[in-house]
Scaffold this motif. Structure first.
Motif, PDB file in Angstrom:
ATOM      1  N   CYS A   1      23.757  20.098  18.876  1.00  0.00           N
ATOM      2  CA  CYS A   1      23.116  18.888  19.400  1.00  0.00           C
ATOM      3  C   CYS A   1      21.753  19.199  19.984  1.00  0.00           C
ATOM      4  N   ASN A   2      20.733  19.362  19.162  1.00  0.00           N
ATOM      5  CA  ASN A   2      19.382  19.485  19.716  1.00  0.00           C
ATOM      6  C   ASN A   2      18.360  18.967  18.699  1.00  0.00           C
ATOM      7  N   PRO A   3      17.109  18.785  19.143  1.00  0.00           N
ATOM      8  CA  PRO A   3      16.112  18.152  18.262  1.00  0.00           C
ATOM      9  C   PRO A   3      15.885  18.911  16.952  1.00  0.00           C
ATOM     10  N   GLN A   4      16.184  20.209  16.955  1.00  0.00           N
ATOM     11  CA  GLN A   4      15.947  20.985  15.738  1.00  0.00           C
ATOM     12  C   GLN A   4      16.884  20.579  14.602  1.00  0.00           C
ATOM     13  N   VAL A   5      17.991  19.942  14.937  1.00  0.00           N
ATOM     14  CA  VAL A   5      18.881  19.421  13.897  1.00  0.00           C
ATOM     15  C   VAL A   5      18.155  18.323  13.107  1.00  0.00           C
ATOM     16  N   ILE A   6      17.438  17.476  13.845  1.00  0.00           N
ATOM     17  CA  ILE A   6      16.698  16.383  13.204  1.00  0.00           C
ATOM     18  C   ILE A   6      15.567  16.955  12.349  1.00  0.00           C
ATOM     19  N   ARG A   7      14.880  17.958  12.890  1.00  0.00           N
ATOM     20  CA  ARG A   7      13.766  18.544  12.134  1.00  0.00           C
ATOM     21  C   ARG A   7      14.269  19.242  10.874  1.00  0.00           C
ATOM     22  N   THR A   8      15.390  19.947  11.006  1.00  0.00           N
ATOM     23  CA  THR A   8      15.953  20.609   9.828  1.00  0.00           C
ATOM     24  C   THR A   8      16.289  19.565   8.765  1.00  0.00           C
TER      25      THR A   8
ATOM     26  N   ALA B   1       4.383  20.640  13.926  1.00  0.00           N
ATOM     27  CA  ALA B   1       3.292  20.924  12.984  1.00  0.00           C
ATOM     28  C   ALA B   1       3.808  20.842  11.546  1.00  0.00           C
ATOM     29  N   SER B   2       4.964  21.435  11.310  1.00  0.00           N
ATOM     30  CA  SER B   2       5.541  21.419   9.958  1.00  0.00           C
ATOM     31  C   SER B   2       5.851  19.997   9.523  1.00  0.00           C
ATOM     32  N   SER B   3       6.329  19.217  10.469  1.00  0.00           N
ATOM     33  CA  SER B   3       6.655  17.823  10.194  1.00  0.00           C
ATOM     34  C   SER B   3       5.389  17.062   9.789  1.00  0.00           C
ATOM     35  N   ASP B   4       4.290  17.339  10.488  1.00  0.00           N
ATOM     36  CA  ASP B   4       3.017  16.678  10.187  1.00  0.00           C
ATOM     37  C   ASP B   4       2.496  17.088   8.803  1.00  0.00           C
ATOM     38  N   VAL B   5       2.602  18.386   8.510  1.00  0.00           N
ATOM     39  CA  VAL B   5       2.143  18.871   7.195  1.00  0.00           C
ATOM     40  C   VAL B   5       2.969  18.231   6.083  1.00  0.00           C
ATOM     41  N   LYS B   6       4.254  18.138   6.316  1.00  0.00           N
ATOM     42  CA  LYS B   6       5.124  17.531   5.303  1.00  0.00           C
ATOM     43  C   LYS B   6       4.678  16.094   4.994  1.00  0.00           C
TER      44      LYS B   6
ATOM     45  N   VAL C   1       7.053  24.327   1.106  1.00  0.00           N
ATOM     46  CA  VAL C   1       6.101  24.470   2.212  1.00  0.00           C
ATOM     47  C   VAL C   1       6.769  24.096   3.536  1.00  0.00           C
ATOM     48  N   SER C   2       7.502  22.981   3.527  1.00  0.00           N
ATOM     49  CA  SER C   2       8.146  22.502   4.759  1.00  0.00           C
ATOM     50  C   SER C   2       9.085  23.553   5.332  1.00  0.00           C
ATOM     51  N   ILE C   3       9.951  24.101   4.482  1.00  0.00           N
ATOM     52  CA  ILE C   3      10.948  25.060   4.967  1.00  0.00           C
ATOM     53  C   ILE C   3      10.269  26.342   5.445  1.00  0.00           C
ATOM     54  N   ALA C   4       9.347  26.869   4.622  1.00  0.00           N
ATOM     55  CA  ALA C   4       8.691  28.141   4.967  1.00  0.00           C
ATOM     56  C   ALA C   4       7.884  28.002   6.265  1.00  0.00           C
ATOM     57  N   MET C   5       7.152  26.910   6.378  1.00  0.00           N
ATOM     58  CA  MET C   5       6.314  26.743   7.564  1.00  0.00           C
ATOM     59  C   MET C   5       7.159  26.482   8.809  1.00  0.00           C
ATOM     60  N   TYR C   6       8.212  25.709   8.650  1.00  0.00           N
ATOM     61  CA  TYR C   6       9.098  25.403   9.776  1.00  0.00           C
ATOM     62  C   TYR C   6       9.737  26.684  10.318  1.00  0.00           C
TER      63      TYR C   6
ATOM     64  N   MET D   1      13.083  18.380   7.091  1.00  0.00           N
ATOM     65  CA  MET D   1      12.500  19.339   6.138  1.00  0.00           C
ATOM     66  C   MET D   1      13.262  19.344   4.817  1.00  0.00           C
ATOM     67  N   LEU D   2      14.553  19.072   4.885  1.00  0.00           N
ATOM     68  CA  LEU D   2      15.395  19.157   3.685  1.00  0.00           C
ATOM     69  C   LEU D   2      15.666  17.799   3.033  1.00  0.00           C
ATOM     70  N   ASP D   3      15.016  16.750   3.519  1.00  0.00           N
ATOM     71  CA  ASP D   3      15.229  15.402   2.971  1.00  0.00           C
ATOM     72  C   ASP D   3      16.690  14.955   3.013  1.00  0.00           C
ATOM     73  N   ILE D   4      17.376  15.354   4.051  1.00  0.00           N
ATOM     74  CA  ILE D   4      18.759  14.909   4.239  1.00  0.00           C
ATOM     75  C   ILE D   4      18.749  13.451   4.704  1.00  0.00           C
TER      76      ILE D   4
END
Lengths: 140, 119
Positions: free
Chosen positions: B52-59, A22-27, A43-48, B62-65
């Protein structure tokens, strides 16, 4: 963007792999709307963090996001166990996350402090045994 | 330095993003705790992790890494690599441990970047 855009996401419980979708979609939506990068990031960090919390602690829930020209409002509502001591939960490092969540890279006790840090306003309404609603605002 | 420089310094292999190795990277952070990465990372372009899990990619998303480096020979599975590909991330893999990976990059001039601010 004259009128507010409203998005809702149902967060499924116990599916840690999908947590963050969901956070990814909002971003993506915020970016495509041309919202300034700093606000998108907040928003991305807080929502995630909030979304992860809902999966870890509350068996999922509902996230509503309202994008207006001057702010982004996020409402994260769950029917989880509630937070007995909000001050304690707000302390950096405090966590009740189980070991399997810690082994996944979360449960560091930074979720709620992070959410507060990256938003301009945050309120927590919680009732033990009924659930928690967290409202966050990021100003543009 | 560029992602390619980082790759050479760590004798790393490219798992995803072969065409994006010439991007400039200014700073990095290394952690296995994604919550801490979210708390303290600001404007980092590289994330080094042994998780090693999908949350690494999501993190990272979110941070534009721009570049993820899996250390200690940790090999992400196809789901993770596919997610990285969809998001245009570069994924590197090295056998070096976290401490020596960070040390080598730091020594070569890669910074720690700005802190996200204290709580």
């Amino acid at each position: 963007m004259a009128e507010a855009i409203r998005l809702t996401y149902e967060i499924s419980p116990d599916d840690f792999t999908r947590a963050g979708e969901a956070s990814s979609d909002v971003k993506k939506k915020l970016k495509s709307l041309g919202v300034p990068p700093e606000a998108v990031r907040k928003v991305s960090i807080a929502m995630y963090e909030g979304e992860i919390n809902m999966v870890i602690h509350a068996k999922g829930g509902l996230i509503t996001v309202e994008i207006s020209p001057d702010q982004i409002l996020m409402i994260l509502a769950d029917k989880g166990p509630g937070i007995p001591d909000i001050d304690q939960a707000m302390q950096a490092g405090w966590s009740t996350a189980p070991n399997e969540i810690r082994s996944l890279g979360f449960g560091a006790g930074m979720g709620l402090p992070n959410m507060k840090k990256y938003t301009d306003e945050m309120t927590i309404d919680t009732v033990i045994g009924k659930g928690t609603t967290i409202t966050m605002i990021v100003k543009i | 330095m560029t992602v390619r420089d980082a790759m050479e310094i760590l004798n790393a292999k490219v798992l995803v993003g072969e065409d994006n190795l010439d991007q400039e990277v200014k700073s990095a952070c290394g952690s296995d705790l994604m919550s801490d990465v979210l708390a303290f990372s600001k404007d980092h372009s590289i994330l080094l992790t042994g998780l090693c899990n999908p949350q690494v990619i999501r993190t990272a998303e979110m941070l534009d890494i721009v570049c993820l480096i899996f250390v200690r020979g940790k090999m992400p599975d196809d789901t993770i690599l596919e997610m990285a590909k969809e998001r245009g991330l570069v994924v590197l893999w090295t056998e070096h441990r976290m401490f020596s990976s960070c040390g080598r990059l730091y020594q070569a001039g890669l910074g720690a970047g700005a802190f996200g601010g204290a709580f």
